[in-house]
Design an enzyme around this catalytic site. Structure first.
Site, mmCIF file in Angstrom:
data_model
loop_
_atom_site.group_PDB
_atom_site.id
_atom_site.type_symbol
_atom_site.label_atom_id
_atom_site.label_comp_id
_atom_site.label_asym_id
_atom_site.label_seq_id
_atom_site.Cartn_x
_atom_site.Cartn_y
_atom_site.Cartn_z
ATOM 1 C CE LYS A 11 111.704 60.771 9.528
ATOM 2 N NZ LYS A 11 110.756 59.850 8.411
ATOM 3 C CE1 TYR A 51 113.097 54.988 9.330
ATOM 4 C CE2 TYR A 51 115.200 56.182 9.108
ATOM 5 C CZ TYR A 51 113.806 56.090 9.701
ATOM 6 O OH TYR A 51 113.141 57.249 9.810
ATOM 7 C CG ASN A 114 107.823 61.562 6.809
ATOM 8 O OD1 ASN A 114 108.769 61.336 7.440
ATOM 9 N ND2 ASN A 114 107.124 60.387 6.661
ATOM 10 C CG HIS A 117 111.136 57.768 13.504
ATOM 11 N ND1 HIS A 117 110.752 56.922 12.771
ATOM 12 C CD2 HIS A 117 111.350 57.250 14.881
ATOM 13 C CE1 HIS A 117 110.761 55.676 13.422
ATOM 14 N NE2 HIS A 117 111.336 56.042 14.615
ATOM 15 C CD GLU A 128 112.423 53.213 16.711
ATOM 16 O OE1 GLU A 128 111.894 52.620 15.752
ATOM 17 O OE2 GLU A 128 111.671 54.480 17.001
HETATM 18 P P1 IDP Z 1 106.185 55.742 9.314
HETATM 19 O O1 IDP Z 1 107.623 56.798 9.489
HETATM 20 O O2 IDP Z 1 105.053 56.659 9.367
HETATM 21 O O3 IDP Z 1 106.441 54.627 10.461
HETATM 22 P P2 IDP Z 1 107.211 53.716 7.697
HETATM 23 O O4 IDP Z 1 106.675 52.888 6.413
HETATM 24 O O5 IDP Z 1 107.865 53.083 8.867
HETATM 25 O O6 IDP Z 1 106.539 54.966 7.810
HETATM 26 O O7 IDP Z 1 108.675 54.210 6.786
HETATM 27 C C1 IDP Z 1 109.621 54.745 7.274
HETATM 28 C C2 IDP Z 1 110.143 56.087 6.521
HETATM 29 O O8 IDP Z 1 110.543 55.744 5.438
HETATM 30 C C3 IDP Z 1 108.911 57.046 6.376
HETATM 31 O O9 IDP Z 1 108.860 58.016 7.523
HETATM 32 C C4 IDP Z 1 109.478 57.988 5.364
HETATM 33 O O10 IDP Z 1 110.566 58.962 5.625
HETATM 34 C C5 IDP Z 1 110.050 56.683 4.423
HETATM 35 N N1 IDP Z 1 109.142 56.299 3.273
HETATM 36 C C6 IDP Z 1 108.214 55.395 3.831
HETATM 37 N N2 IDP Z 1 107.514 55.036 2.584
HETATM 38 C C7 IDP Z 1 108.171 55.559 1.541
HETATM 39 C C8 IDP Z 1 107.860 55.619 0.218
HETATM 40 O O11 IDP Z 1 106.942 55.244 -0.568
HETATM 41 N N3 IDP Z 1 109.098 56.575 -0.490
HETATM 42 C C9 IDP Z 1 109.915 57.114 0.204
HETATM 43 N N4 IDP Z 1 110.124 57.305 1.341
HETATM 44 C C10 IDP Z 1 109.126 56.427 1.927
HETATM 45 MG MG MG Z 2 107.781 53.345 10.908
#
Ligand code: IDP
Ligand code: MG
Length: 140
Positions: A11, A51, A114, A117, A128
């Site tokens: 990212k 997304y 984070n 992905h 994807e």
């Molecule tokens: P994942 O990446 O671990 O699968 P997902 O729930 O699919 O998590 O969410 C996609 C992305 O959206 C996350 O990697 C993160 O960058 C962002 N994200 C998820 N939850 C939150 C939140 O509560 N606040 C801000 N960004 C979030």
């Molecule tokens: Mg996800």
């Protein structure tokens, strides 16, 4: 349906802070084979499309802004049980909750930023992978 691939994206926060090399090293050391790789800057529309499943979430707009804020490195990785194995290597969505030694623990700076992905299912991995790579850009 093949179960040996997953789609990863380094990212913008991790690219910006020079973490492409260290993250690729961790991916290699964990035994994943890189079968496609590119650096791209997503448009807002492309980030929205990627997304799409999160469109109704409160963080959607902010996530799209972030993911289109700078270049990312996308790759297709091959490994046995690639989706699950890669989710183990990256750790919890929230870096603060991720296991020590995981990519998100080491390089994530917030739930949103984070660092990386990883696809969440075999079906999504295939979808994807096709989102980022054409047939002549992938090798397997
Ligand atoms: P994942 O990446 O671990 O699968 P997902 O729930 O699919 O998590 O969410 C996609 C992305 O959206 C996350 O990697 C993160 O960058 C962002 N994200 C998820 N939850 C939150 C939140 O509560 N606040 C801000 N960004 C979030
Ligand atoms: Mg996800």
């Amino acid at each position: 349906m093949r179960s040996d691939i997953t789609l990863a994206i380094i990212k913008p926060n991790a690219v910006r802070t020079g973490k492409i090399g260290p993250i690729l090293a961790m991916i290699n050391e964990a035994g994943f084979e890189i079968i496609a790789l590119k650096m791209v800057k997503l448009t807002k529309q492309q980030a929205e499309s990627f997304y799409e499943v999160h469109r109704e979430k409160v963080f959607f707009e902010s996530l799209v802004e972030f993911m289109s804020s700078g270049p990312v490195v996308a790759m297709i990785l091959r490994h046995r049980n690639a989706v699950d194995e890669f989710r183990k290597l990256i750790g919890n969505t929230d870096p603060a909750k991720a296991e020590p030694g995981t990519i998100r623990k080491l390089y994530g700076i917030s739930v949103q930023m984070n660092a990386i992905h990883g696809s969440d299912s075999i079906e999504n991995a295939i979808k994807e992978a096709s989102f980022f790579f054409s047939e002549i850009e992938r090798f397997y």
